[in-house]
Design an enzyme around this catalytic site. Structure first.
Site, PDB file in Angstrom:
ATOM      1  N   VAL A 152     -13.210  -7.412 -21.615  1.00 34.56           N
ATOM      2  CA  VAL A 152     -13.496  -7.991 -20.305  1.00 34.56           C
ATOM      3  C   VAL A 152     -12.293  -8.826 -19.894  1.00 34.56           C
ATOM      4  O   VAL A 152     -11.688  -9.514 -20.729  1.00 34.56           O
ATOM      5  CB  VAL A 152     -14.746  -8.892 -20.343  1.00 34.56           C
ATOM      6  CG1 VAL A 152     -15.061  -9.430 -18.950  1.00 34.56           C
ATOM      7  CG2 VAL A 152     -15.942  -8.142 -20.914  1.00 34.56           C
ATOM      8  N   CYS A 153     -11.940  -8.744 -18.630  1.00 30.18           N
ATOM      9  CA  CYS A 153     -10.877  -9.593 -18.072  1.00 30.18           C
ATOM     10  C   CYS A 153      -9.586  -9.406 -18.887  1.00 30.18           C
ATOM     11  O   CYS A 153      -9.228  -8.297 -19.262  1.00 30.18           O
ATOM     12  CB  CYS A 153     -11.365 -11.039 -18.057  1.00 30.18           C
ATOM     13  SG  CYS A 153     -10.441 -12.151 -16.975  1.00 30.18           S
ATOM     14  N   THR A 154      -8.891 -10.492 -19.194  1.00 32.69           N
ATOM     15  CA  THR A 154      -7.615 -10.368 -19.895  1.00 32.69           C
ATOM     16  C   THR A 154      -7.777 -10.056 -21.378  1.00 32.69           C
ATOM     17  O   THR A 154      -6.776  -9.928 -22.088  1.00 32.69           O
ATOM     18  CB  THR A 154      -6.762 -11.633 -19.719  1.00 32.69           C
ATOM     19  OG1 THR A 154      -7.515 -12.783 -20.126  1.00 32.69           O
ATOM     20  CG2 THR A 154      -6.337 -11.798 -18.264  1.00 32.69           C
TER      21      THR A 154
END
Length: 209
Positions: free
Chosen positions: A99-101
């Site tokens: 998820v995300c970075t």
């Protein structure tokens, strides 16, 4: 089924708690938080800690691996024990997800090379440097890899995985259980829909590190 959620200092809470609250409700599922250094792991705001009892060696064969993002992601990009563990468990996992970075961590570990993936819009351009094709999508499935865009997209990613693993009816039941029916009060959820002054305000309030 065992789901391993990776934590490190400076993680973003919703990146991991969103998927945890969805996938942790699947039948016959164990969720374990795992860290290179077990103990209290503090989030990026510094006001929330999760007591992680499992080290990397304690979780050698998870069925699903999830890596979230956060300000601490930058400290997890160098090759080391976490990257080696990710490469090892990726060989046998049914799903490797981020998820995300957190996607950048997977990319830096080398497991996403040649794949399509997504991450937070502010970091998307960095994926190409790791041999990953950036995709401006909320959720990307490529092989046994599932990646979600920024923060709240982790819920979408987790529901997508739930559908693939347990069936659409189970995933829809989970969506209903958590009453995930977003009606945001604003349309500023992406740089394409946010007014220009809001984008400028974002970088004023939260300058890139």
């Amino acid at each position: 089924m065992q789901i391993a959620i990776v934590l490190y200092p400076g993680f973003t809470a919703l990146d991991v708690i969103g998927p945890y609250d969805v996938l942790g409700r699947l039948p016959d599922t164990e969720v374990v938080f795992v860290a290179e250094r077990p103990g209290l792991v503090r989030n990026d705001l510094g006001s929330l800690s999760i007591d992680v009892v499992a080290g990397l060696a304690d979780v050698p064969n998870p069925d699903v691996v999830i890596v979230g993002g956060g300000a601490g992601q930058a400290e997890q990009m160098a090759d080391g024990r976490l990257h080696a563990w990710l490469r090892t468990v990726d060989r046998t996992s049914a799903w490797t997800a981020s998820v995300c970075t957190g996607t950048l961590i997977l990319a830096a570990a080398g497991v996403l090379e040649g794949r399509r993936a997504t991450t937070h819009w502010g970091a998307l351009e960095h994926l190409a440097g790791f041999g990953v094709t950036p995709a401006k999508e909320r959720v990307v499935i490529d092989g046994h890899y599932a990646t979600g865009a920024g923060v709240s997209a982790g819920i979408d990613m987790a529901l997508t995985l739930a559908g693939l693993m347990a069936g659409d009816d189970v995933a829809q039941a989970l969506q209903l259980l958590i009453e995930y029916a977003p009606e945001p009060p604003y349309t500023s959820g992406s740089p394409n829909s946010a007014p220009a002054d809001v984008v400028e305000k974002l970088f004023t309030l939260f300058p890139p590190s």
